[in-house]
Structure formats: structure tokens, C-alpha cells
Scaffold this motif. Sequence first.
Motif, PDB file in Angstrom:
ATOM      1  N   GLY A   1       1.262  15.360   3.528  1.00 54.24           N
ATOM      2  CA  GLY A   1       0.289  16.243   2.910  1.00 54.24           C
ATOM      3  C   GLY A   1       0.175  16.054   1.411  1.00 54.24           C
ATOM      4  N   LEU A   2       1.094  15.292   0.823  1.00 59.65           N
ATOM      5  CA  LEU A   2       1.023  14.996  -0.614  1.00 59.65           C
ATOM      6  C   LEU A   2       0.016  13.884  -0.862  1.00 59.65           C
ATOM      7  CD1 LEU A   2       2.291  15.318  -3.520  1.00 59.65           C
ATOM      8  CD2 LEU A   2       3.824  13.453  -2.862  1.00 59.65           C
ATOM      9  N   LEU A   3      -0.840  14.066  -1.856  1.00 62.95           N
ATOM     10  CA  LEU A   3      -1.767  13.026  -2.287  1.00 62.95           C
ATOM     11  C   LEU A   3      -1.284  12.449  -3.611  1.00 62.95           C
ATOM     12  CD1 LEU A   3      -3.690  13.965  -0.061  1.00 62.95           C
ATOM     13  CD2 LEU A   3      -5.549  13.945  -1.739  1.00 62.95           C
ATOM     14  N   LEU A   4      -1.312  11.122  -3.702  1.00 61.93           N
ATOM     15  CA  LEU A   4      -0.927  10.434  -4.916  1.00 61.93           C
ATOM     16  C   LEU A   4      -2.000   9.424  -5.285  1.00 61.93           C
ATOM     17  CD1 LEU A   4       2.820   9.567  -4.154  1.00 61.93           C
ATOM     18  CD2 LEU A   4       2.004  11.385  -5.678  1.00 61.93           C
ATOM     19  N   ALA A   5      -2.295   9.334  -6.574  1.00 56.97           N
ATOM     20  CA  ALA A   5      -3.136   8.259  -7.092  1.00 56.97           C
ATOM     21  C   ALA A   5      -2.200   7.251  -7.746  1.00 56.97           C
ATOM     22  CB  ALA A   5      -4.138   8.792  -8.097  1.00 56.97           C
ATOM     23  N   LEU A   6      -2.067   6.081  -7.141  1.00 55.61           N
ATOM     24  CA  LEU A   6      -1.193   5.032  -7.661  1.00 55.61           C
ATOM     25  C   LEU A   6      -2.038   4.050  -8.448  1.00 55.61           C
ATOM     26  CD1 LEU A   6       1.057   4.325  -4.536  1.00 55.61           C
ATOM     27  CD2 LEU A   6       1.303   6.090  -6.299  1.00 55.61           C
ATOM     28  N   GLU A   7      -1.594   3.694  -9.678  1.00 57.43           N
ATOM     29  CA  GLU A   7      -2.461   2.859 -10.511  1.00 57.43           C
ATOM     30  C   GLU A   7      -1.693   1.888 -11.403  1.00 57.43           C
ATOM     31  OE1 GLU A   7      -4.782   5.072 -13.436  1.00 57.43           O
ATOM     32  OE2 GLU A   7      -3.909   6.916 -12.695  1.00 57.43           O
ATOM     33  N   PRO A   8      -1.290   0.764 -10.843  1.00 56.13           N
ATOM     34  CA  PRO A   8      -0.717  -0.294 -11.679  1.00 56.13           C
ATOM     35  C   PRO A   8      -1.757  -0.822 -12.671  1.00 56.13           C
ATOM     36  CG  PRO A   8      -0.358  -0.712  -9.340  1.00 56.13           C
ATOM     37  CD  PRO A   8      -1.338   0.392  -9.428  1.00 56.13           C
TER      38      PRO A   8
ATOM     39  N   ASP B   1      -4.972 -10.035  -9.867  1.00 49.16           N
ATOM     40  CA  ASP B   1      -4.201 -10.228  -8.633  1.00 49.16           C
ATOM     41  C   ASP B   1      -2.844  -9.530  -8.717  1.00 49.16           C
ATOM     42  OD1 ASP B   1      -3.646 -11.725  -6.022  1.00 49.16           O
ATOM     43  OD2 ASP B   1      -2.024 -12.457  -7.299  1.00 49.16           O
ATOM     44  N   ALA B   2      -2.200  -9.579  -9.865  1.00 53.82           N
ATOM     45  CA  ALA B   2      -0.889  -8.951 -10.018  1.00 53.82           C
ATOM     46  C   ALA B   2      -0.979  -7.434  -9.849  1.00 53.82           C
ATOM     47  CB  ALA B   2      -0.289  -9.294 -11.380  1.00 53.82           C
ATOM     48  N   THR B   3      -2.014  -6.822 -10.413  1.00 55.09           N
ATOM     49  CA  THR B   3      -2.140  -5.365 -10.253  1.00 55.09           C
ATOM     50  C   THR B   3      -2.461  -4.990  -8.808  1.00 55.09           C
ATOM     51  OG1 THR B   3      -4.504  -5.316 -10.865  1.00 55.09           O
ATOM     52  CG2 THR B   3      -2.888  -5.069 -12.641  1.00 55.09           C
ATOM     53  N   GLU B   4      -3.242  -5.821  -8.136  1.00 52.59           N
ATOM     54  CA  GLU B   4      -3.566  -5.532  -6.736  1.00 52.59           C
ATOM     55  C   GLU B   4      -2.334  -5.695  -5.847  1.00 52.59           C
ATOM     56  OE1 GLU B   4      -6.835  -8.137  -5.997  1.00 52.59           O
ATOM     57  OE2 GLU B   4      -8.324  -6.773  -6.894  1.00 52.59           O
ATOM     58  N   ARG B   5      -1.525  -6.723  -6.114  1.00 53.16           N
ATOM     59  CA  ARG B   5      -0.291  -6.902  -5.340  1.00 53.16           C
ATOM     60  C   ARG B   5       0.700  -5.785  -5.616  1.00 53.16           C
ATOM     61  NH1 ARG B   5       2.618 -10.790  -6.915  1.00 53.16           N
ATOM     62  NH2 ARG B   5       1.381 -11.666  -8.647  1.00 53.16           N
ATOM     63  N   ALA B   6       0.775  -5.354  -6.871  1.00 55.00           N
ATOM     64  CA  ALA B   6       1.662  -4.248  -7.218  1.00 55.00           C
ATOM     65  C   ALA B   6       1.217  -2.960  -6.531  1.00 55.00           C
ATOM     66  CB  ALA B   6       1.691  -4.061  -8.729  1.00 55.00           C
ATOM     67  N   LEU B   7      -0.083  -2.749  -6.445  1.00 54.61           N
ATOM     68  CA  LEU B   7      -0.601  -1.570  -5.762  1.00 54.61           C
ATOM     69  C   LEU B   7      -0.232  -1.592  -4.285  1.00 54.61           C
ATOM     70  CD1 LEU B   7      -2.241   1.021  -5.785  1.00 54.61           C
ATOM     71  CD2 LEU B   7      -4.338  -0.357  -5.631  1.00 54.61           C
ATOM     72  N   ARG B   8      -0.381  -2.749  -3.646  1.00 58.70           N
ATOM     73  CA  ARG B   8      -0.007  -2.854  -2.233  1.00 58.70           C
ATOM     74  C   ARG B   8       1.490  -2.597  -2.050  1.00 58.70           C
ATOM     75  NH1 ARG B   8      -3.685  -7.293  -2.478  1.00 58.70           N
ATOM     76  NH2 ARG B   8      -1.980  -8.808  -2.654  1.00 58.70           N
ATOM     77  N   ALA B   9       2.307  -3.085  -2.977  1.00 59.94           N
ATOM     78  CA  ALA B   9       3.751  -2.878  -2.881  1.00 59.94           C
ATOM     79  C   ALA B   9       4.096  -1.404  -3.046  1.00 59.94           C
ATOM     80  CB  ALA B   9       4.471  -3.705  -3.941  1.00 59.94           C
ATOM     81  N   GLY B  10       3.422  -0.728  -3.976  1.00 57.35           N
ATOM     82  CA  GLY B  10       3.670   0.698  -4.162  1.00 57.35           C
ATOM     83  C   GLY B  10       3.294   1.512  -2.941  1.00 57.35           C
ATOM     84  N   ILE B  11       2.170   1.167  -2.335  1.00 65.94           N
ATOM     85  CA  ILE B  11       1.741   1.872  -1.129  1.00 65.94           C
ATOM     86  C   ILE B  11       2.723   1.631   0.008  1.00 65.94           C
ATOM     87  CG2 ILE B  11      -0.077   2.012   0.631  1.00 65.94           C
ATOM     88  CD1 ILE B  11      -2.065   1.276  -1.654  1.00 65.94           C
ATOM     89  N   ALA B  12       3.202   0.403   0.138  1.00 65.31           N
ATOM     90  CA  ALA B  12       4.158   0.071   1.201  1.00 65.31           C
ATOM     91  C   ALA B  12       5.465   0.834   1.038  1.00 65.31           C
ATOM     92  CB  ALA B  12       4.426  -1.431   1.206  1.00 65.31           C
ATOM     93  N   ALA B  13       5.805   1.188  -0.202  1.00 68.35           N
ATOM     94  CA  ALA B  13       7.054   1.916  -0.455  1.00 68.35           C
ATOM     95  C   ALA B  13       6.911   3.417  -0.259  1.00 68.35           C
ATOM     96  CB  ALA B  13       7.534   1.635  -1.880  1.00 68.35           C
ATOM     97  N   ALA B  14       5.688   3.908  -0.072  1.00 71.05           N
ATOM     98  CA  ALA B  14       5.433   5.340   0.044  1.00 71.05           C
ATOM     99  C   ALA B  14       5.519   5.784   1.496  1.00 71.05           C
ATOM    100  CB  ALA B  14       4.053   5.672  -0.520  1.00 71.05           C
TER     101      ALA B  14
END
Length: 258
Positions: free
Chosen positions: A202-209, A131-144
Motif C-alpha cells: 500500500g506504500l507508494l514510492l517515486a524512485l528517481e535516479p 542508460d545508467a539511470t534507467e538501469r539504476a531505476l530497474r535495480a531499485g524497483i527490483a529491490a523493493a
Amino acid sequence: MIEILTPAELGRAKVSGALVADILHTLKGRSAVGTNLLDIDRWAQAMILDAGAESCYVDYAPSFGRGPFGHYICTGVNDAVLHGLPRDYTLADGDLLTLDLAVSKDGVAADAAISFIVGESKPAESVAMIDATERALRAGIAAAGPGARIGDISYAIGSVLTEAGYPVNTEFGGHGIGSTMHQDPHVPNNGRPGRGYKLRPGLLLALEPWVMADTAQLVTDADGWTLRSATGCRTAHSEHTIAITDDGAEILTLPRGN
């Protein structure tokens, strides 16, 4: 190298992303008590080839691995968190399984990872870690988004992970992606806001907590690839490929229909 995709390339990236997500969704459904990791690898191979796509892993031979990788998917069990080399192991009830998949179709790659618990046993500490990694991923996406910086994403991810009580390793993290699987910029899982590369449409990022329950130190398995927690504690890893758009970020690696 940092690539900025054209609208046509972005369209192909969406196809690759959906394929990665659909394969992971299917493999999760097939992964049960008694499933062998080598079967998961074979299933991934069949789905990738049937879709007319290419694995980003089979010929992958970076400096930190004992390459080429030679398999179609990364499979990490319990204390194995990154670059898990598929092996002759049968899943048991309560195992924490991480599947990490990168595929290229029509010249554009996408990358995603999921962690989940196999069987009926659901250890609370494992559930909380996923759950922590999934929440961190959502937070990272929200900041992008356009104009944001890499440090903004890193800070958002790291804040969630540290507040949840997990040590954070910044050696391996997110990355740029496009015509190849791993590109600049590096996206650490902790950092300072307002720092780093400015994001552009146009930038692609793979975010991975990813986290380990009680350590930030990794050790390399005897296979030369699999990275495990130094203490033998459990681990979890969540990842999406996103595209920076004119007004935010779009997740490309969601299963179709989601």
C-alpha cells in the motif's frame, strides 16, 4: 507523513500513473529540433486539464524554490537535471532533454521522469548516462517489496550509478507519494542495505535516479528553481512511481499497453 493506501486509493493511483506515463510518452514524441520548451509546457497543461486532472507543480512552493512554480511540467536541457523551469528555449539537435511530470487525479498523485536525446545526433556519453539511470531505476524497483527497507533500494540504485562511474548526490532523491506529491520517506540514491523504513503493501514510492557526468554538486539557476550541474556537464534523470504489493512492487507509470 507516510501514507499507506487502501485498495480503492491504489486503484486511483494506477489511473494517475497511467495518465502521467501517457502524457510523457506523447510529449517525447512531439519534442523535436525546433520545439520550444514553453510549447511543451502548454501541451502538458492541455492534456492534464483535458483528463480532468490537476498539476502538482503550478502552485508548488517548497522552501528550496522561488515559488510558486507556475508551470505544468519540469523541462531540463543538458546541464539542467532537476526542477527545470520551462523557458523560451528552442531545442537543438543533440540536446539531452529531461521531462519530469507529477499529476493528481481523484485525490492521488503520480510522478515520473524521462531523459532522451533530441534529433539525430546521439552523443555516446549522453546515451550511456541515460542508460545508467534507467538501469539504476530497474535495480531499485527490483529491490523493493514488503519487508525490504529503504536502504535496500538506495543501495541498489547507488551501486549501479557508482559502478558506471558517476558521482552520486543524495540531497535530492526519491520520495513517498500519495495524496500529495512529496511525502516521507526520503529515498536517497545511495545508501546502506538493511537500513531505514520497512516497506509495507500500500506504500507508494517515486524512485528517481539522476546523475551528473562529472560532479555531485548542484547550482541553482537565476530563475530560483532550475538545478544544474556545477561544472556545466550533462545530466540525466529517470523516475517511476511504484506501489508496494503483497509480493513485490508494481510500476504505475508505464504507458498504457506496456
